[in-house]
Design an enzyme around this catalytic site. Structure first.
Site, PDB file in Angstrom:
ATOM      1  N   ASP A  12     -11.414  85.814   1.544  1.00  0.00           N
ATOM      2  CA  ASP A  12     -11.504  84.565   0.798  1.00  0.00           C
ATOM      3  C   ASP A  12     -10.660  83.455   1.424  1.00  0.00           C
ATOM      4  O   ASP A  12      -9.511  83.682   1.814  1.00  0.00           O
ATOM      5  CB  ASP A  12     -11.042  84.769  -0.651  1.00  0.00           C
ATOM      6  CG  ASP A  12     -11.971  85.668  -1.460  1.00  0.00           C
ATOM      7  OD1 ASP A  12     -13.031  86.059  -0.936  1.00  0.00           O
ATOM      8  OD2 ASP A  12     -11.645  85.952  -2.634  1.00  0.00           O
ATOM      9  N   LYS A  16     -23.899  87.766  -0.222  1.00  0.00           N
ATOM     10  CA  LYS A  16     -24.397  88.436  -1.428  1.00  0.00           C
ATOM     11  C   LYS A  16     -25.710  87.818  -1.910  1.00  0.00           C
ATOM     12  O   LYS A  16     -26.576  88.522  -2.451  1.00  0.00           O
ATOM     13  CB  LYS A  16     -23.328  88.403  -2.528  1.00  0.00           C
ATOM     14  CG  LYS A  16     -22.095  89.242  -2.210  1.00  0.00           C
ATOM     15  CD  LYS A  16     -22.423  90.734  -2.126  1.00  0.00           C
ATOM     16  CE  LYS A  16     -21.200  91.599  -1.937  1.00  0.00           C
ATOM     17  NZ  LYS A  16     -21.516  93.042  -1.907  1.00  0.00           N
ATOM     18  N   GLN A  26     -19.160  80.794  -5.424  1.00  0.00           N
ATOM     19  CA  GLN A  26     -17.755  80.833  -5.870  1.00  0.00           C
ATOM     20  C   GLN A  26     -16.889  80.085  -4.873  1.00  0.00           C
ATOM     21  O   GLN A  26     -16.965  80.366  -3.669  1.00  0.00           O
ATOM     22  CB  GLN A  26     -17.268  82.284  -5.994  1.00  0.00           C
ATOM     23  CG  GLN A  26     -15.793  82.429  -6.285  1.00  0.00           C
ATOM     24  CD  GLN A  26     -15.391  81.700  -7.557  1.00  0.00           C
ATOM     25  OE1 GLN A  26     -15.993  81.886  -8.616  1.00  0.00           O
ATOM     26  NE2 GLN A  26     -14.394  80.824  -7.454  1.00  0.00           N
ATOM     27  N   TYR A  70     -16.828  90.459 -12.399  1.00  0.00           N
ATOM     28  CA  TYR A  70     -15.509  90.886 -11.895  1.00  0.00           C
ATOM     29  C   TYR A  70     -15.133  92.238 -12.499  1.00  0.00           C
ATOM     30  O   TYR A  70     -15.042  92.391 -13.715  1.00  0.00           O
ATOM     31  CB  TYR A  70     -14.462  89.825 -12.222  1.00  0.00           C
ATOM     32  CG  TYR A  70     -14.556  88.618 -11.304  1.00  0.00           C
ATOM     33  CD1 TYR A  70     -13.648  88.446 -10.262  1.00  0.00           C
ATOM     34  CD2 TYR A  70     -15.568  87.668 -11.450  1.00  0.00           C
ATOM     35  CE1 TYR A  70     -13.745  87.351  -9.402  1.00  0.00           C
ATOM     36  CE2 TYR A  70     -15.665  86.570 -10.606  1.00  0.00           C
ATOM     37  CZ  TYR A  70     -14.752  86.424  -9.581  1.00  0.00           C
ATOM     38  OH  TYR A  70     -14.847  85.343  -8.736  1.00  0.00           O
ATOM     39  N   TYR A 120     -18.744  85.077   1.438  1.00  0.00           N
ATOM     40  CA  TYR A 120     -19.128  86.184   0.539  1.00  0.00           C
ATOM     41  C   TYR A 120     -20.349  85.798  -0.305  1.00  0.00           C
ATOM     42  O   TYR A 120     -21.284  86.596  -0.456  1.00  0.00           O
ATOM     43  CB  TYR A 120     -17.927  86.493  -0.354  1.00  0.00           C
ATOM     44  CG  TYR A 120     -18.051  87.675  -1.280  1.00  0.00           C
ATOM     45  CD1 TYR A 120     -17.635  88.943  -0.867  1.00  0.00           C
ATOM     46  CD2 TYR A 120     -18.535  87.535  -2.578  1.00  0.00           C
ATOM     47  CE1 TYR A 120     -17.709  90.030  -1.728  1.00  0.00           C
ATOM     48  CE2 TYR A 120     -18.615  88.609  -3.445  1.00  0.00           C
ATOM     49  CZ  TYR A 120     -18.204  89.860  -3.017  1.00  0.00           C
ATOM     50  OH  TYR A 120     -18.280  90.935  -3.876  1.00  0.00           O
ATOM     51  N   ALA A 163     -20.834  99.212   0.240  1.00  0.00           N
ATOM     52  CA  ALA A 163     -19.666  98.799   1.034  1.00  0.00           C
ATOM     53  C   ALA A 163     -19.582  97.281   1.103  1.00  0.00           C
ATOM     54  O   ALA A 163     -20.594  96.603   1.319  1.00  0.00           O
ATOM     55  CB  ALA A 163     -19.759  99.378   2.447  1.00  0.00           C
ATOM     56  N   GLY A 170     -12.926 102.511  -5.537  1.00  0.00           N
ATOM     57  CA  GLY A 170     -13.502 101.461  -6.372  1.00  0.00           C
ATOM     58  C   GLY A 170     -14.843 101.817  -6.986  1.00  0.00           C
ATOM     59  O   GLY A 170     -15.083 102.948  -7.430  1.00  0.00           O
ATOM     60  N   ILE A 171     -15.734 100.840  -6.992  1.00  0.00           N
ATOM     61  CA  ILE A 171     -17.040 101.002  -7.633  1.00  0.00           C
ATOM     62  C   ILE A 171     -17.821 102.132  -6.958  1.00  0.00           C
ATOM     63  O   ILE A 171     -18.454 102.961  -7.623  1.00  0.00           O
ATOM     64  CB  ILE A 171     -17.835  99.672  -7.558  1.00  0.00           C
ATOM     65  CG1 ILE A 171     -17.127  98.589  -8.383  1.00  0.00           C
ATOM     66  CG2 ILE A 171     -19.268  99.865  -8.042  1.00  0.00           C
ATOM     67  CD1 ILE A 171     -17.724  97.184  -8.199  1.00  0.00           C
TER      68      ILE A 171
END
Ligand code: CAA
Ligand code: NAP
Length: 241
Positions: free
Chosen positions: A88, A151, A141, A179, A147, A83, A13-14
């Site tokens: 959810d 964050k 969210q 996203y 999460y 990481a 991923g990122i």
């Protein structure tokens, strides 16, 4: 001599894209990952970047892992706390385990990685710490109380530590991606994902490279006056002040 960078969660991923971008800039790079050894082996085979397995949620494992990376590559100059996980669930359905796993990885993981590296950066009077937070730490969210809390915590951590680092040559910044097209977003049910994309003014998901370029800039000497900042890259989905 090349500066040394470590990217947590850097095998997919990122994080993988950040690691490759830093390598292309001439840094010596190491990555860490949690458990997907096949992905890690494929990443190392493709890039030559060594991958080290431990969980950022475990303080002792971080201290031990960091010592090994520093023995192999030299003192760490750049730490990218990337990481992260999702668990959810709507709040009325969330379990204590789902809460704890996300806080342990996404918030305590940032402490666990930064603390063992911090003293060396202070002694050497140089460091770059880049924390990958999220748009959902800024705006909240639904389905992500765990999460979003972690964050948002990463942003507070960034601002506090930036004040301690500033007079020691260490910058500490957060990036808040919107996203981005990775496994994490692909795990969102398709119907919900389509609804999310419809809320992004540029009309698409972001690409990992668009976050990697932010990291490369914040790691560079050009960014020495930037500390305690929160850089947003979210396609216009949320415009934080
Ligand atoms: N945006 C818009 N609507 C959303 C939403 C979102 N992010 N998340 C949930 N909803 C809506 C659903 O569309 C649904 O609406 P309808 O009742 O009109 O159909 C309603 O909320 C309830 O959702 P579900 O029927 O899916 O309820 P569930 O209990 O089965 O599942 C859930 C709840 C697990 C939270 C699921 O909806 C989900 O996975 N949502 C995505 C949450 C999300 O945005 N996660 C981000 C993951 S990527 C990431 O975290 C990276 C980052 O930093 C940006
Ligand atoms: P991803 O594709 O799911 O990759 C996650 C990486 O983190 C993997 O390398 C994984 O290792 C590693 N990891 C997970 N838990 C770990 C742990 N306890 N210890 C060490 N490594 C661990 O995720 P991504 O989408 O690239 O997200 C990267 C970061 O960006 C996360 O912090 C995420 O919250 C944040 N972010 C993502 C988005 C997005 O839309 N994708 C948006 C905003 C912010 P394994 O392969 O071993 O599992």
């Amino acid at each position: 001599m090349s500066k040394v960078a470590i990217v947590t969660g850097g095998t997919r991923g990122i994080g993988a894209t950040i690691a490759k971008a830093l390598l292309a800039e001439g840094y010596k790079v190491a990555v860490n990952y949690a458990g997907n050894s096949d992905a890690a082996a494929a990443f190392t085979k493709e890039t030559g970047i060594p991958a080290y397995k431990w969980s950022v949620a475990d303080y002792d494992a971080c201290a031990e892992g960091i010592a090994k990376v520093e023995a192999d590559l030299g003192p760490i100059d750049i730490l990218v706390n990337n990481a992260g996980i999702t668990r959810d669930a709507m709040f009325h359905k969330i379990t204590p385990t789902q809460w704890k796993e996300v806080i342990d990885t996404n918030l305590s993981g940032v402490f666990n990685m930064t603390h063992p590296i911090w003293s060396g950066m202070r002694d050497r009077k140089f460091g770059r710490i880049i924390n990958i937070s999220s748009i959902n730490g800024q705006k909240g969210q639904m389905g992500q109380a765990n999460y979003s809390a972690a964050k948002a915590g990463d942003i507070g951590f960034t601002k506090a530590l930036a004040q301690e680092g500033a007079f020691k040559g260490i910058t500490v910044n957060a990036i808040c991606p919107g996203y981005i097209a990775t496994d994490m977003v692909m795990a969102v049910p398709e119907k919900v994902r389509e609804s999310i994309i419809s809320q992004i003014p540029v009309g698409r998901l972001g690409e990992p490279e668009e976050i990697a370029r932010c990291v490369v800039f914040l790691a560079s000497d050009d960014a020495g006056f930037i500390t305690g900042s929160t850089m947003t890259a979210n396609g216009g989905q949320y415009m934080a002040s």
